[in-house]
Motif scaffolding. Structure first.
Motif, PDB file in Angstrom:
ATOM      1  N   SER A 198      22.208 158.771  -7.907  1.00 13.96           N
ATOM      2  CA  SER A 198      21.125 158.014  -7.302  1.00 13.96           C
ATOM      3  C   SER A 198      20.012 157.855  -8.315  1.00 13.96           C
ATOM      4  O   SER A 198      19.884 158.642  -9.244  1.00 13.96           O
ATOM      5  CB  SER A 198      20.586 158.717  -6.048  1.00 13.96           C
ATOM      6  N   THR A 209      14.326 153.738  -7.044  1.00 11.74           N
ATOM      7  CA  THR A 209      14.445 152.320  -6.780  1.00 11.74           C
ATOM      8  C   THR A 209      13.244 151.570  -7.336  1.00 11.74           C
ATOM      9  O   THR A 209      12.106 151.883  -7.024  1.00 11.74           O
ATOM     10  CB  THR A 209      14.561 152.054  -5.270  1.00 11.74           C
ATOM     11  N   LEU A 262      25.750 142.411  -8.656  1.00 10.16           N
ATOM     12  CA  LEU A 262      25.678 143.725  -9.276  1.00 10.16           C
ATOM     13  C   LEU A 262      25.838 143.593 -10.784  1.00 10.16           C
ATOM     14  O   LEU A 262      26.856 143.076 -11.264  1.00 10.16           O
ATOM     15  CB  LEU A 262      26.783 144.634  -8.725  1.00 10.16           C
ATOM     16  N   GLU A 310      21.863 147.401 -11.423  1.00  8.24           N
ATOM     17  CA  GLU A 310      20.845 146.800 -10.563  1.00  8.24           C
ATOM     18  C   GLU A 310      21.430 145.628  -9.792  1.00  8.24           C
ATOM     19  O   GLU A 310      22.478 145.080 -10.150  1.00  8.24           O
ATOM     20  CB  GLU A 310      19.610 146.383 -11.357  1.00  8.24           C
ATOM     21  N   LEU A 311      20.726 145.280  -8.714  1.00  8.55           N
ATOM     22  CA  LEU A 311      21.199 144.260  -7.779  1.00  8.55           C
ATOM     23  C   LEU A 311      20.228 143.088  -7.739  1.00  8.55           C
ATOM     24  O   LEU A 311      19.013 143.282  -7.643  1.00  8.55           O
ATOM     25  CB  LEU A 311      21.347 144.846  -6.377  1.00  8.55           C
ATOM     26  N   THR A 359      16.656 144.879  -7.879  1.00  6.92           N
ATOM     27  CA  THR A 359      16.389 146.228  -7.396  1.00  6.92           C
ATOM     28  C   THR A 359      17.383 147.179  -8.038  1.00  6.92           C
ATOM     29  O   THR A 359      18.587 146.900  -8.083  1.00  6.92           O
ATOM     30  CB  THR A 359      16.535 146.315  -5.866  1.00  6.92           C
ATOM     31  N   THR A 360      16.897 148.311  -8.553  1.00 13.12           N
ATOM     32  CA  THR A 360      17.815 149.289  -9.130  1.00 13.12           C
ATOM     33  C   THR A 360      18.680 149.897  -8.041  1.00 13.12           C
ATOM     34  O   THR A 360      18.262 150.052  -6.895  1.00 13.12           O
ATOM     35  CB  THR A 360      17.058 150.407  -9.860  1.00 13.12           C
ATOM     36  N   THR A 361      19.906 150.221  -8.407  1.00 15.37           N
ATOM     37  CA  THR A 361      20.821 150.915  -7.513  1.00 15.37           C
ATOM     38  C   THR A 361      21.357 152.134  -8.263  1.00 15.37           C
ATOM     39  O   THR A 361      20.915 152.420  -9.372  1.00 15.37           O
ATOM     40  CB  THR A 361      21.943 149.979  -7.031  1.00 15.37           C
ATOM     41  N   TYR A 366      32.048 151.583  -7.397  1.00 10.27           N
ATOM     42  CA  TYR A 366      30.737 151.380  -6.768  1.00 10.27           C
ATOM     43  C   TYR A 366      30.948 150.960  -5.325  1.00 10.27           C
ATOM     44  O   TYR A 366      31.732 150.047  -5.036  1.00 10.27           O
ATOM     45  CB  TYR A 366      29.958 150.298  -7.508  1.00 10.27           C
ATOM     46  N   GLY A 420      25.458 152.284  -2.249  1.00  5.93           N
ATOM     47  CA  GLY A 420      24.767 152.150  -3.519  1.00  5.93           C
ATOM     48  C   GLY A 420      25.056 153.279  -4.478  1.00  5.93           C
ATOM     49  O   GLY A 420      24.247 153.565  -5.378  1.00  5.93           O
TER      50      GLY A 420
END
Length: 389
Positions: free
Chosen positions: A43, A46, A84, A99-100, A109-111, A148, A153
């Motif tokens: 993780s 974010t 992705l 990131e997405l 947005t980071t994943t 993934y 996420g």
């Protein structure tokens, strides 16, 4: 591979070192990880970027910038319509970040981060919606693979490939298995191929290609077979071969008119395969040719307006092919459209940023998202959208 400061010299000696150099020296020893089935999730904090939607060049619009500049990365359109992006090289650092992109908001947005930093890897969207990332390299060439899960996420390690490899191809077959072929293990060019079964998360060796190769392309034909084209194994190739999943056997088909690698191959709506540009041992190409699976023959078609390699080619919803950027002794921002009905290339609006080693993805709304690459002497975090008129 190429160095961070590209030169226009195109000699055989340069090409034999492409895989062995980046902005930092590549260690060519192989890390052979023991196959693992243990689930390891990651993780990250974010972060979200703000979209910019100011048109720069007609036809192209800047959208939100990625959190990391990157080249040699992958980009996959998920079943939830988000995009992705994984790994790549950011100046001298190989990335494990992902990131997405949300096309509704134009933001990134980071994943969860991958378990292994990697560039020159492959990413495949499985029939269950998960994404399989294979191989690539960090300080050494990798045989590791990971999955993934868009619903969580997070990334989970899956069984490692039988061979470490980078600059390979990975194709999802009609039965849901993933065919991985060729590449380079840090010492030799590979002719090996293997299959990943998502149901068992196990890799199975299948027959070898007739020719070792990397920098090649693989296209899945409508009959379920896989066509491998060109590549490099110490010399550039014009050879093509077909994998039959029902027998697990590779069979040679007719050769291209030109030897080439680091080209593109696109499946047209008429089921022919369009191959564009790339280079041989000595020079860059502007040539293009068509493969007809029904006759297993190649035909020359119209040439591009600019020679290029490390470019992208995307099949638009109107059936035309959009080719973007690349390198021809200098970095290109130029863009061209191929019309299969006429066999002619026409220039269209240039990108806002010149770039190569970037990735282009066709979104479900028909727009083309171009991400990252190398330009302005850095790995780019800029992204832009193309919408055909």
């Amino acid at each position: 591979m190429i160095t961070a400061s590209p030169q226009s010299t195109t000699t055989t000696a340069l090409m034999t070192t492409l895989f062995l150099t980046t902005t930092t020296s590549l260690v060519t020893s192989i890390t052979t990880a023991s196959p693992q089935s243990t689930t390891i999730s990651t993780s990250t904090l974010t972060l979200t970027t703000t979209a910019t939607s100011t048109p720069q060049h007609p036809g192209w619009m800047n959208t939100g910038s990625m959190n990391n500049g990157r080249q040699y990365h992958t980009s996959s359109v998920l079943t939830n319509e988000k995009v992705l992006v994984t790994g790549g090289l950011s100046y001298v650092t190989v990335l494990n970040s992902a990131e997405l992109y949300d096309s509704l908001t134009g933001t990134w947005t980071t994943t969860g981060s991958m378990n292994n930093a990697r560039q020159d890897h492959e990413a495949s969207i499985l029939t269950n919606g998960k994404v399989l990332v294979t191989g690539g390299r960090d300080s050494s060439v990798l045989n590791s693979a990971e999955l993934y899960d868009p619903s969580t996420g997070t990334w989970a390690i899956t069984e490692s490939m039988n061979d470490a490899r980078a600059h390979h191809t990975a194709s999802v077959l009609t039965d849901g298995k993933v065919l991985v072929s060729g590449g380079h293990d840090g010492n030799v060019y590979l002719n090996s191929s293997e299959l990943y079964d998502p149901l068992t998360e196990v890799w199975i060796s299948t027959s070898n290609m007739n020719d070792a190769r990397y920098g090649h392309s693989t296209s899945l034909l409508t009959n379920g077979k896989a066509l491998v084209i060109g590549g490099y194994n110490g010399t550039a190739l014009n050879k093509a071969e077909i994998y039959d999943p029902s027998t697990g056997i590779w069979t040679s088909t007719s050769n291209m008119n030109n030897i080439r690698f680091f080209h593109t191959a696109s499946i047209l709506t008429n089921e022919k395969i369009l191959v564009t540009a790339g280079w041989d041992d000595f020079s860059l190409y502007d040539s293009a040719e068509l493969y007809d699976p029904s006759t297993e023959t190649w035909t020359i078609t119209g040439s591009l307006n600019s020679r290029r390699q490390y470019h992208t080619a995307s099949v638009l919803m109107n059936g035309k092919v959009l080719t973007t950027g690349g390198y021809r002794g200098f970095i290109l921002d130029s863009v061209e459209l191929y019309d299969p009905l006429t066999g002619i290339w026409t220039t269209t609006d240039s990108m806002n940023d010149a770039r190569f080693n970037h990735v282009a993805s066709v979104l479900t709304n028909g727009k083309v998202l171009v991400t990252g690459g190398y330009g302005n002497a850095v790995a780019l975090n800029s992204t832009e959208l193309y919408q055909s008129s």
